[in-house]
Write a protein that holds these residues in place. Structure first.
Motif, PDB file in Angstrom:
ATOM      1  N   ILE A 138       0.852  -1.193   0.000  1.00 39.86           N
ATOM      2  CA  ILE A 138       0.000   0.000   0.000  1.00 39.86           C
ATOM      3  C   ILE A 138       0.885   1.239   0.000  1.00 39.86           C
ATOM      4  CG2 ILE A 138      -1.853   1.214   1.182  1.00 39.86           C
ATOM      5  CD1 ILE A 138      -2.635  -1.350   2.532  1.00 39.86           C
ATOM      6  N   GLU A 160       0.833   7.300   0.826  1.00 38.59           N
ATOM      7  CA  GLU A 160      -0.260   8.267   0.839  1.00 38.59           C
ATOM      8  C   GLU A 160      -1.607   7.580   1.056  1.00 38.59           C
ATOM      9  OE1 GLU A 160       0.901   7.486  -3.508  1.00 38.59           O
ATOM     10  OE2 GLU A 160       1.887   7.875  -1.592  1.00 38.59           O
ATOM     11  N   GLN A 161      -1.718   6.327   0.604  1.00 39.28           N
ATOM     12  CA  GLN A 161      -2.961   5.589   0.823  1.00 39.28           C
ATOM     13  C   GLN A 161      -3.071   5.104   2.269  1.00 39.28           C
ATOM     14  OE1 GLN A 161      -3.926   2.584  -2.075  1.00 39.28           O
ATOM     15  NE2 GLN A 161      -3.233   3.841  -3.791  1.00 39.28           N
ATOM     16  N   GLU A 193      -4.267   7.964   4.082  1.00 37.28           N
ATOM     17  CA  GLU A 193      -5.698   8.134   3.806  1.00 37.28           C
ATOM     18  C   GLU A 193      -6.536   7.163   4.623  1.00 37.28           C
ATOM     19  OE1 GLU A 193      -8.868   7.902   0.051  1.00 37.28           O
ATOM     20  OE2 GLU A 193      -6.749   7.448  -0.258  1.00 37.28           O
ATOM     21  N   LEU A 194      -6.066   5.925   4.757  1.00 35.24           N
ATOM     22  CA  LEU A 194      -6.805   4.925   5.538  1.00 35.24           C
ATOM     23  C   LEU A 194      -6.928   5.360   6.996  1.00 35.24           C
ATOM     24  CD1 LEU A 194      -5.313   1.604   4.095  1.00 35.24           C
ATOM     25  CD2 LEU A 194      -7.653   2.430   3.829  1.00 35.24           C
ATOM     26  N   THR A 220      -4.525  -2.300   7.505  1.00 38.85           N
ATOM     27  CA  THR A 220      -3.427  -1.615   8.184  1.00 38.85           C
ATOM     28  C   THR A 220      -2.816  -2.438   9.320  1.00 38.85           C
ATOM     29  OG1 THR A 220      -5.016  -0.487   9.651  1.00 38.85           O
ATOM     30  CG2 THR A 220      -4.348   0.681   7.646  1.00 38.85           C
TER      31      THR A 220
END
Length: 211
Positions: free
Chosen positions: A61, A64-65, A68-69, A146
């Motif tokens: 991942i 930046e994602q 975002e998460l 995550t």
């Protein structure tokens, strides 16, 4: 699928590593059919992806994602807690109080495999009274994506004690019925975890690139 998920989350399978159906099937002593179905489940949860010429690979991942998460977690979980807290009963708090010592014991015992699950169950117990089934499902999906990075962060930074302190403070604020302070604290808890994690991962990925 559950076994493969855990092996991805604990870092046995690295980001970008190919998962070969035949190899996995042989290892588990099964045909390729259940492996194929397991891959579909893992792909749906965002842990693996299919690439041309490589097949199924462990998903990496972008930073930046990941940020975002965590932004999504802060937004959605704050909303869940704000709705849930005024409706929480003694039974809800009793369930949360039972989970917290289990989570702390997992930290103390370095039982990495249980960290993510128990952390989610602790947070979920605080949101249960919100009666927001779809939002909870979305948040759980984000937590699964995550989880492996949070484990890495806790292992490399020794952040377990900080997590324990935060969880106890969050529970105390919830028991006091101070919805505003509890929501603010939860939001900061998630945002700080996200910021620290992205910083750690950037350093690690930059180092791995140089190797």
């Amino acid at each position: 699928a559950e076994s493969l998920r855990e092996r991805i989350l604990n870092g046995e399978f690295k980001e970008g590593e190919s998962l070969i159906q035949e190899t996995i099937a042989t290892e588990y002593g099964v045909s390729r059919m259940p492996v194929r179905e397991a891959f579909k489940e893992l792909e749906a949860s965002g842990l693996i992806t299919t690439q041309i010429h490589k097949g199924s690979v462990v998903k990496s991942i972008p930073l930046e994602q990941i940020a975002e998460l965590f932004d999504l977690r802060a937004l959605l979980e704050s909303e869940l807690l704000e709705r849930s807290l005024p409706r929480m009963t003694e039974a809800h708090f009793a369930a949360t109080k039972q989970l917290l010592p289990q989570l702390e014991a997992a930290y103390s015992d370095d039982d990495v495999a249980r960290w993510g699950k128990l952390n989610w169950l602790f947070h979920e117990s605080l949101y249960a009274a919100a009666d927001r089934v779809q939002t909870l499902a979305i948040v759980q999906g984000i937590n699964i994506q995550t989880d492996r990075y949070i484990r890495l962060q806790l292992l490399l930074t020794g952040g377990k004690k900080e997590a324990e302190v935060d969880h106890r403070e969050l529970l105390k604020l919830c028991e006091q019925g101070d919805t505003k302070k509890a929501v603010q604290f939860l939001r900061k808890h998630i945002q700080r975890a996200g910021t620290d994690l992205v910083t750690l991962l950037k350093k690690k990925r930059d180092k791995d690139t140089l190797v």
